[in-house]
Enzyme design. Sequence first.
Site, short mmCIF file in Angstrom:
data_model
loop_
_atom_site.label_atom_id
_atom_site.label_comp_id
_atom_site.label_asym_id
_atom_site.label_seq_id
_atom_site.Cartn_x
_atom_site.Cartn_y
_atom_site.Cartn_z
N GLU A 157 10.32 1.70 10.26
CA GLU A 157 11.30 2.75 10.01
C GLU A 157 10.56 4.06 10.12
O GLU A 157 9.75 4.40 9.24
CB GLU A 157 11.93 2.58 8.63
N GLU A 196 9.77 16.70 14.57
CA GLU A 196 10.21 16.45 13.18
C GLU A 196 9.42 17.37 12.24
O GLU A 196 8.21 17.21 12.08
CB GLU A 196 9.96 14.98 12.81
N CYS A 235 14.04 11.01 6.21
CA CYS A 235 14.06 10.54 7.60
C CYS A 235 15.43 10.75 8.23
O CYS A 235 15.54 11.02 9.42
CB CYS A 235 13.67 9.08 7.66
N LYS A 286 0.86 -1.19 0.00
CA LYS A 286 0.00 0.00 0.00
C LYS A 286 0.89 1.24 0.00
O LYS A 286 1.51 1.58 1.00
CB LYS A 286 -0.92 0.01 1.23
P1 NAD Z 1 2.63 8.49 7.39
O1 NAD Z 1 2.88 7.70 8.62
O2 NAD Z 1 1.61 9.56 7.43
O3 NAD Z 1 2.17 7.53 6.19
C1 NAD Z 1 2.96 6.45 5.76
C2 NAD Z 1 2.07 5.38 5.16
O4 NAD Z 1 1.24 4.86 6.18
C3 NAD Z 1 1.14 5.90 4.07
O5 NAD Z 1 1.05 4.93 3.06
C4 NAD Z 1 -0.18 6.03 4.81
O6 NAD Z 1 -1.30 5.93 3.97
C5 NAD Z 1 -0.11 4.85 5.76
N1 NAD Z 1 -0.97 4.94 6.94
C6 NAD Z 1 -1.41 6.06 7.58
N2 NAD Z 1 -2.19 5.71 8.63
C7 NAD Z 1 -2.23 4.35 8.67
C8 NAD Z 1 -2.88 3.40 9.51
N3 NAD Z 1 -3.62 3.78 10.56
N4 NAD Z 1 -2.69 2.09 9.25
C9 NAD Z 1 -1.94 1.67 8.21
N5 NAD Z 1 -1.33 2.53 7.37
C10 NAD Z 1 -1.47 3.85 7.59
O7 NAD Z 1 4.05 9.02 6.91
P2 NAD Z 1 4.34 10.02 5.70
O8 NAD Z 1 3.87 11.37 6.13
O9 NAD Z 1 3.83 9.41 4.43
O10 NAD Z 1 5.93 9.99 5.62
C11 NAD Z 1 6.77 10.81 6.36
C12 NAD Z 1 7.30 10.09 7.58
O11 NAD Z 1 8.01 8.92 7.18
C13 NAD Z 1 8.31 10.91 8.36
O12 NAD Z 1 8.05 10.80 9.74
C14 NAD Z 1 9.65 10.27 8.03
O13 NAD Z 1 10.67 10.46 8.98
C15 NAD Z 1 9.26 8.84 7.88
N6 NAD Z 1 10.26 8.11 7.08
C16 NAD Z 1 11.10 7.25 7.73
C17 NAD Z 1 12.09 6.57 7.04
C18 NAD Z 1 13.05 5.66 7.75
O14 NAD Z 1 13.72 4.88 7.08
N7 NAD Z 1 13.16 5.71 9.07
C19 NAD Z 1 12.22 6.76 5.65
C20 NAD Z 1 11.34 7.64 5.02
C21 NAD Z 1 10.35 8.30 5.76
#
Ligand code: NAD
Length: 479
Positions: free
Chosen positions: A242, A373, A276, A167
């Site tokens: 992550e 963040e 990230c 997804k």
């Molecule tokens: P997000 O958590 O809002 O969304 C990530 C994914 O999770 C999306 O596909 C979203 O639709 C899904 N999602 C949201 N709510 C959910 C739920 N209740 N159940 C299942 N899936 C759900 O994150 P974002 O805003 O898309 O991305 C930015 C974040 O990602 C930042 O915090 C960043 O640091 C982190 N990130 C971490 C890494 C790493 O390797 N540590 C790498 C890239 C991004």
Amino acid sequence: MGHLIGGSSVETGALFENRSPVNGESLGSVFSGMANHIDAAASAAADAFPDWVSASGKARRQLLHRVADLIVAREQEIAFVECMDTGQALRFMSKAALRGAENYRFFADLAPQANDGHSLPTQDHINYTTRKAIGPVGVITPWNTPFMLSTWKIAPALAAGCTVVHKPAEWSPLSARLLHEIMIEAGVPAGVVNLVNGFGETVGKALTEHPAIKAVAFVGESSTGSAIMQQGAETLKRVHFELGGKNPVVVFDDADIERAVDAAVFMIYSLNGERCTSSSRLLVQSTIYDEFTQKVAARVKNLKVGHPLDPSTEVGPLIHPRHVQKVMSYMDIAEHDGATISVGGTRTADEGWYVNPTLFTNANNSMRIAQEEIFGPVLTAIPFSDEAEAIQIANDTQYGLAGYLWTTNTGRAHRVANQMDVGMVWVNSENNRHLPSPFGGTKASGIGRDGGDYSFDFYMETKNICVAFDTHKVPGLGK
Ligand code: NAD
């Protein structure tokens, strides 16, 4: 754009508009999945699992190399799509496809040995271990660099013998579609990979709750990780997270200043700061704080903000108006808390979702701009007096993803690196990827590690088999 379930496009349900950060214009409508789509995808993945897991590692290796070849063949298309969908600049995205292909090649070559275990002999028994793929898994990816991150998760899952329901993020779903089309074209059997688009709260949630899905590999925000853990609790999901970061770059006064400036600027302003591992807290020894932050400020003023497809652009538009609003809210928060906006703090006059690269000075680590963040082109500079204070400030955060350290003193480099409470430390370097090395965070930054065999440990179950040499005494009861 529909889902890809069991090798076929599925176009049912409501649609949502996918808009480009460049100008807000629609890039097309996308079908928003519901629980029934996850049901169909999870069943397809479960049906495909027995054949896929019993295929030879060699066969999987060959197929995954074919995926890599096809990714390379569509390199430019992938780069352009990623730029227009995410707002990331072409100078960084031009390599996105190649890096994705590298992920497939790296894990393809490990596939033949994925099942290998250890031999652990004792005097009377031999214990040996084997590994087998855990089953169908869910992969949930974020919007910032979706192509690279999808390949980083899906390639090891497939190499291990898992089948996948993916997804992608609703704000940048396009490159995931390309990746899945490529995998199908390469000959990955129907149902081994499945793509369901839609929103986290509906389709993401359904995926994490589905009983046929044995594990969830998730990249995204810490609060979403926590929700996923709760959602998966009833079906005892194995999870790999992550998550977010507020990563310090610590610069001592004996550092190579010019290289440290280059790296500090690169690690926060590349990828629009939507990264990230961005070095979002700049901790500088007070003896060089003014000199160092002035050098950084000069570079930040000079950054070229513009259209992501312009090869000279260094910072592109942010992903979504809601994200722009979040990032801009920190300008007021910074001033309210007493920091100085030394550079930036404004939006550009362009029609897209652009924010000028920003540098906060006169900050301390208890301010919200040092603790939360922001995930944009925004850097918070904080002075420290000595090694002990540098470590204390670096660790004073809920996050623990990465740390960067600049010093020419070898002993200090090891001492400080050992005391940083993070999953990864780079010494005198920006973030450099090495696929066999572990990638992941501590505290609110994640659970588990990716990379090399670490990835297989997540996607596989280890079994121990203990065989007697018929030399030990078996306890005899009731004789
Ligand atoms: P997000 O958590 O809002 O969304 C990530 C994914 O999770 C999306 O596909 C979203 O639709 C899904 N999602 C949201 N709510 C959910 C739920 N209740 N159940 C299942 N899936 C759900 O994150 P974002 O805003 O898309 O991305 C930015 C974040 O990602 C930042 O915090 C960043 O640091 C982190 N990130 C971490 C890494 C790493 O390797 N540590 C790498 C890239 C991004």
